[in-house]
Design a protein around this motif. Structure first.
Motif, PDB file in Angstrom:
ATOM      1  N   UNK A  21       0.789  -1.281   0.301  1.00  0.00           N
ATOM      2  CA  UNK A  21       0.030  -0.140   0.042  1.00  0.00           C
ATOM      3  C   UNK A  21       0.819   1.428  -0.133  1.00  0.00           C
ATOM      4  N   UNK A  22       0.674   2.257  -0.879  1.00  0.00           N
ATOM      5  CA  UNK A  22       1.208   3.621  -0.840  1.00  0.00           C
ATOM      6  C   UNK A  22       0.254   4.559  -0.984  1.00  0.00           C
ATOM      7  N   UNK A  23       0.141   5.601   0.034  1.00  0.00           N
ATOM      8  CA  UNK A  23      -0.949   6.294   0.026  1.00  0.00           C
ATOM      9  C   UNK A  23      -0.291   7.771   0.173  1.00  0.00           C
ATOM     10  N   UNK A  24      -0.811   8.846  -0.604  1.00  0.00           N
ATOM     11  CA  UNK A  24      -0.582  10.328  -0.502  1.00  0.00           C
ATOM     12  C   UNK A  24      -2.046  10.992   0.158  1.00  0.00           C
ATOM     13  N   UNK A  46       6.278   4.118  -4.902  1.00  0.00           N
ATOM     14  CA  UNK A  46       7.303   5.350  -5.024  1.00  0.00           C
ATOM     15  C   UNK A  46       8.765   4.831  -5.009  1.00  0.00           C
ATOM     16  N   UNK A  47       9.712   5.329  -5.471  1.00  0.00           N
ATOM     17  CA  UNK A  47      11.048   5.096  -5.618  1.00  0.00           C
ATOM     18  C   UNK A  47      11.728   5.040  -4.061  1.00  0.00           C
ATOM     19  N   UNK A  52       7.676   9.587  -2.683  1.00  0.00           N
ATOM     20  CA  UNK A  52       6.220   9.670  -2.225  1.00  0.00           C
ATOM     21  C   UNK A  52       5.740  11.218  -1.555  1.00  0.00           C
ATOM     22  N   UNK A  53       6.564  11.658  -0.706  1.00  0.00           N
ATOM     23  CA  UNK A  53       6.291  12.796  -0.326  1.00  0.00           C
ATOM     24  C   UNK A  53       6.046  13.886  -1.414  1.00  0.00           C
ATOM     25  N   UNK A  54       7.195  13.977  -2.210  1.00  0.00           N
ATOM     26  CA  UNK A  54       6.938  14.829  -3.445  1.00  0.00           C
ATOM     27  C   UNK A  54       6.032  14.639  -4.270  1.00  0.00           C
ATOM     28  N   UNK A  55       5.403  13.380  -4.509  1.00  0.00           N
ATOM     29  CA  UNK A  55       4.247  13.238  -5.101  1.00  0.00           C
ATOM     30  C   UNK A  55       3.019  13.729  -4.444  1.00  0.00           C
ATOM     31  N   UNK A  56       3.173  13.664  -3.131  1.00  0.00           N
ATOM     32  CA  UNK A  56       1.974  14.253  -2.251  1.00  0.00           C
ATOM     33  C   UNK A  56       1.866  15.652  -2.402  1.00  0.00           C
ATOM     34  N   UNK A  57       2.992  16.464  -2.313  1.00  0.00           N
ATOM     35  CA  UNK A  57       3.247  17.855  -2.680  1.00  0.00           C
ATOM     36  C   UNK A  57       2.678  18.225  -4.064  1.00  0.00           C
ATOM     37  N   UNK A  92      18.851  14.262 -12.496  1.00  0.00           N
ATOM     38  CA  UNK A  92      18.222  13.981 -13.858  1.00  0.00           C
ATOM     39  C   UNK A  92      17.499  12.409 -13.623  1.00  0.00           C
ATOM     40  N   UNK A  93      17.425  11.991 -12.499  1.00  0.00           N
ATOM     41  CA  UNK A  93      16.653  10.839 -12.222  1.00  0.00           C
ATOM     42  C   UNK A  93      15.076  11.070 -12.151  1.00  0.00           C
TER      43      UNK A  93
END
Length: 140
Positions: A21-24, A46-47, A52-57, A92-93
């Motif tokens: 489970x991966x939740x934002x 997420x990697x 994951x935090x960046x995706x939430x932001x 660049x990743x």
């Protein structure tokens, strides 16, 4: 708490490898701490936790634009994620590309401040993310 007339977006991510489970999540409140909007989303793995935090932001800021909210302060309890979106590091990743996209979005005039906060300040978003991630089938 944001200044008078400013909204506050608190975001968090939670990862449970055991349940896959991966939740934002995010919570938008006004200057009186009244709840205006929440979001939650199950994401692909997420990697890293910072990713994951960046995706939430990123998701939260995109929602702010969609809802046409102005004068928003963005808060996260991930110091590394906040440093990543507020500095001009070149990476660049895939995580770096996510950070760059988010950085460009938060530089728009609708976002007044982007800050790191202690988990106790980010408690509502943290608890929602943690709860959603550690139940067998998320309600999000």
């Amino acid at each position: 708490m944001p200044k008078l007339g400013t909204l506050n977006l608190n975001v968090d991510a939670s990862i449970n490898e055991e349940l896959n489970q991966y939740i934002i999540v995010g919570v938008v409140r006004d200057d009186q701490s009244r709840l205006l909007l929440t979001f939650g989303k199950q994401i692909t793995k997420p990697l890293s936790v910072v990713h994951g935090e960046l995706l939430a932001i990123k998701e939260g800021v995109n929602l702010l634009y969609e809802k046409k909210f102005n004068d928003v302060q963005v808060e996260s309890d991930s110091l590394l994620a906040m440093q990543t979106v507020t500095t001009k590091m070149v990476n660049l990743g895939y995580v770096g590309l996510c950070a760059t996209e988010t950085r460009l979005r938060i530089q728009q005039p609708k976002i007044t401040k982007v800050i790191h906060v202690r988990r106790s300040v980010n408690r509502v978003a943290h608890c929602i993310a943690h709860f959603a991630c550690f139940i067998p089938s998320p309600f999000i």
